[in-house]
Design a protein around this motif. Structure first.
Motif, PDB file in Angstrom:
ATOM      1  N   ALA A  56       0.828  -1.207   0.000  1.00 22.33           N
ATOM      2  CA  ALA A  56       0.000   0.000   0.000  1.00 22.33           C
ATOM      3  C   ALA A  56       0.863   1.259   0.000  1.00 22.33           C
ATOM      4  O   ALA A  56       0.530   2.252  -0.656  1.00 22.33           O
ATOM      5  N   MET A  57       1.969   1.230   0.733  1.00 21.86           N
ATOM      6  CA  MET A  57       2.869   2.381   0.749  1.00 21.86           C
ATOM      7  C   MET A  57       3.452   2.616  -0.631  1.00 21.86           C
ATOM      8  O   MET A  57       3.570   3.757  -1.086  1.00 21.86           O
ATOM      9  N   ALA A  58       3.811   1.538  -1.319  1.00 25.08           N
ATOM     10  CA  ALA A  58       4.372   1.687  -2.658  1.00 25.08           C
ATOM     11  C   ALA A  58       3.327   2.183  -3.662  1.00 25.08           C
ATOM     12  O   ALA A  58       3.662   2.882  -4.618  1.00 25.08           O
ATOM     13  N   LEU A  59       2.071   1.847  -3.420  1.00 23.15           N
ATOM     14  CA  LEU A  59       0.986   2.249  -4.309  1.00 23.15           C
ATOM     15  C   LEU A  59       0.460   3.647  -4.011  1.00 23.15           C
ATOM     16  O   LEU A  59      -0.433   4.130  -4.703  1.00 23.15           O
ATOM     17  N   GLY A  60       0.996   4.281  -2.976  1.00 18.08           N
ATOM     18  CA  GLY A  60       0.530   5.612  -2.607  1.00 18.08           C
ATOM     19  C   GLY A  60      -0.836   5.609  -1.951  1.00 18.08           C
ATOM     20  O   GLY A  60      -1.561   6.612  -1.974  1.00 18.08           O
ATOM     21  N   LEU A  61      -1.205   4.491  -1.303  1.00 22.17           N
ATOM     22  CA  LEU A  61      -2.512   4.373  -0.665  1.00 22.17           C
ATOM     23  C   LEU A  61      -2.526   4.915   0.758  1.00 22.17           C
ATOM     24  O   LEU A  61      -3.550   4.840   1.436  1.00 22.17           O
ATOM     25  N   ARG A  62      -1.391   5.399   1.220  1.00 18.65           N
ATOM     26  CA  ARG A  62      -1.327   6.084   2.512  1.00 18.65           C
ATOM     27  C   ARG A  62      -0.291   7.193   2.378  1.00 18.65           C
ATOM     28  O   ARG A  62       0.592   7.128   1.521  1.00 18.65           O
ATOM     29  N   PRO A  63      -0.388   8.217   3.224  1.00 15.73           N
ATOM     30  CA  PRO A  63       0.613   9.295   3.169  1.00 15.73           C
ATOM     31  C   PRO A  63       2.014   8.768   3.476  1.00 15.73           C
ATOM     32  O   PRO A  63       2.176   7.687   4.023  1.00 15.73           O
ATOM     33  N   ALA A  64       2.982   9.597   3.136  1.00 16.39           N
ATOM     34  CA  ALA A  64       4.389   9.254   3.389  1.00 16.39           C
ATOM     35  C   ALA A  64       4.759   7.944   2.704  1.00 16.39           C
ATOM     36  O   ALA A  64       5.170   6.974   3.343  1.00 16.39           O
ATOM     37  N   ALA A  65       4.579   7.906   1.404  1.00 16.34           N
ATOM     38  CA  ALA A  65       4.958   6.720   0.639  1.00 16.34           C
ATOM     39  C   ALA A  65       6.458   6.484   0.767  1.00 16.34           C
ATOM     40  O   ALA A  65       7.232   7.412   1.027  1.00 16.34           O
ATOM     41  N   ALA A  66       6.853   5.242   0.598  1.00 20.02           N
ATOM     42  CA  ALA A  66       8.275   4.911   0.748  1.00 20.02           C
ATOM     43  C   ALA A  66       8.615   3.756  -0.172  1.00 20.02           C
ATOM     44  O   ALA A  66       7.761   2.916  -0.484  1.00 20.02           O
ATOM     45  N   ARG A  67       9.852   3.726  -0.590  1.00 18.96           N
ATOM     46  CA  ARG A  67      10.346   2.613  -1.389  1.00 18.96           C
ATOM     47  C   ARG A  67      10.951   1.586  -0.438  1.00 18.96           C
ATOM     48  O   ARG A  67      12.040   1.796   0.123  1.00 18.96           O
ATOM     49  N   LEU A  68      10.227   0.497  -0.242  1.00 16.90           N
ATOM     50  CA  LEU A  68      10.653  -0.576   0.632  1.00 16.90           C
ATOM     51  C   LEU A  68      10.802  -1.850  -0.180  1.00 16.90           C
ATOM     52  O   LEU A  68      10.193  -2.005  -1.237  1.00 16.90           O
ATOM     53  N   ILE A  69      11.601  -2.753   0.336  1.00 15.81           N
ATOM     54  CA  ILE A  69      11.703  -4.079  -0.262  1.00 15.81           C
ATOM     55  C   ILE A  69      11.438  -5.121   0.815  1.00 15.81           C
ATOM     56  O   ILE A  69      11.542  -4.843   2.023  1.00 15.81           O
ATOM     57  N   ILE A  70      11.088  -6.327   0.366  1.00 20.80           N
ATOM     58  CA  ILE A  70      10.841  -7.452   1.270  1.00 20.80           C
ATOM     59  C   ILE A  70      11.814  -8.566   0.902  1.00 20.80           C
ATOM     60  O   ILE A  70      11.591  -9.295  -0.071  1.00 20.80           O
ATOM     61  N   PRO A  71      12.925  -8.695   1.635  1.00 19.00           N
ATOM     62  CA  PRO A  71      13.896  -9.738   1.323  1.00 19.00           C
ATOM     63  C   PRO A  71      13.686 -11.029   2.113  1.00 19.00           C
ATOM     64  O   PRO A  71      14.443 -11.985   1.935  1.00 19.00           O
TER      65      PRO A  71
END
Length: 343
Positions: free
Chosen positions: A68-83
């Motif tokens: 959701a953060m990557a999709l801009g579905l909440r404020p303060a979007a962020a580029r995160l990864i899941i390793p």
């Protein structure tokens, strides 16, 4: 290798934070030459914001929230990864004594039958208010699917509230909500406090479902690849330790410390591998560690499909696939695990 400042990893007061807590307490991070600081936060929103603004480098996270953060579905979007994936199962649907008492009368039913009994109870009565830990959580996706399967429209028949896991027991006790879906051990805490009972476990609603993941700021991962691999190696060892029922008593005592969950160890133990399925164990789902830790595109696709089921996503199917491939990083996991290339 020691970094100039500690690696900051965030988490909530939940049993499925166990691999990160154990890696710190047992010196597994230190064995990789890492200086790690754990930050116990009050809510998923806090974790998301601190990741967004660089106050944390990584966190035990909800995969739908990362997406959701990557999709801009909440404020303060962020580029995160899941390793890395950290756990499976562990969530419970806990209802007020009034609702749960009628559903559990005569013994605990299956999850499907519990849903049907709830649907019968809700006919002709005022709307109920149910809580999830975040709008973009596995809990919300599973709770809505369970209600829908029982003939309850989760969009039209229910009022929803967002309540952090550690606040859910107080919320149901105060009558602000009629039930909640939260991670272990909060269903058991509600039962021990006499304010609610668990009527369905997420392992019964959707067996094998993925739960928490390790989310990492993409920029940090790119700047500190060796540190990231060290974190993953430590967490792989920690997950194996957490999966062994023989370690449950010691692990429960560690998690129970005031700095972490700050709860009775016997309540925590019931939600760990090999925990008792009687007493408080009836009101908590057991977390699964050490299995399916490799993050896969199939996991991402499942989350995106479930998210789209309840809300239109602002991307096409092709864009969603590309997003999943950017966020889910089995290549980083494979490097840390020392395995060859695989799909």
């Amino acid at each position: 290798m020691t970094l100039p400042r500690p690696i900051r990893i965030g988490l909530l007061r939940l049993t499925d934070s166990a691999p990160v807590i154990h890696a710190q307490a047992a010196g597994l991070f230190a064995a990789e030459g890492l200086d790690v600081t754990l930050s116990v936060e009050p809510s998923w929103a806090n974790l998301a914001d601190k990741l967004s603004y660089g106050l944390l480098d990584a966190a035990v996270m909800l995969p739908p929230l990362v997406l959701a953060m990557a999709l801009g579905l909440r404020p303060a979007a962020a580029r995160l990864i899941i390793p890395m994936s950290l756990s499976q199962h562990g969530n419970a649907v806990t209802l007020s004594n009034e609702l749960a008492g009628a559903i559990l009368e005569g013994g605990r039913p299956t999850a499907a039958e519990a849903g049907r009994r709830l649907a019968t109870l809700l006919r002709g009565r005022a709307r109920v208010t149910l809580a999830v830990v975040h709008a973009w959580s596995t809990h919300a996706l599973l709770f809505k699917s369970w209600l829908h399967a029982a003939g309850i429209d989760p969009q039209a028949d229910v009022d929803w509230a967002i309540v952090p896991p550690a606040d859910s027991v107080a919320a149901i006790e105060a009558g602000r909500i009629d039930g909640f879906c939260a991670g272990a051990p909060w269903g058991a805490v509600a039962a021990a406090a006499g304010v609610g009972r668990t009527v369905a476990l997420s392992s019964d609603i959707m067996p094998g479902h993925p739960e928490k993941c390790l989310a990492v700021r993409e920029v940090w991962a790119e700047e500190q690849p060796e540190a990231l691999h060290g974190v993953l190696r430590a967490l792989l060892r920690a997950a194996a330790d957490c999966a062994d029922p023989a370690n449950t008593p010691v692990l429960a005592a560690t998690l129970a410390q005031p700095a972490f969950l700050n709860l009775p160890p016997e309540i925590i133990a019931a939600s760990l591998p090999g925990g008792a399925r009687e007493g408080v164990g009836q009101d908590t789902d057991a977390c699964v560690f050490g299995a399916a830790t490799r993050p896969t595109l199939d996991q991402a696709r499942w989350f995106l499909d479930q998210m789209a089921r309840w809300r239109d996503l602002p991307v096409s199917a092709a864009e969603a696939e590309a997003l999943a491939a950017r966020i889910y990083r089995p290549d980083l996991y494979d490097t840390a695990a020392g395995v060859g290339d695989s799909t």
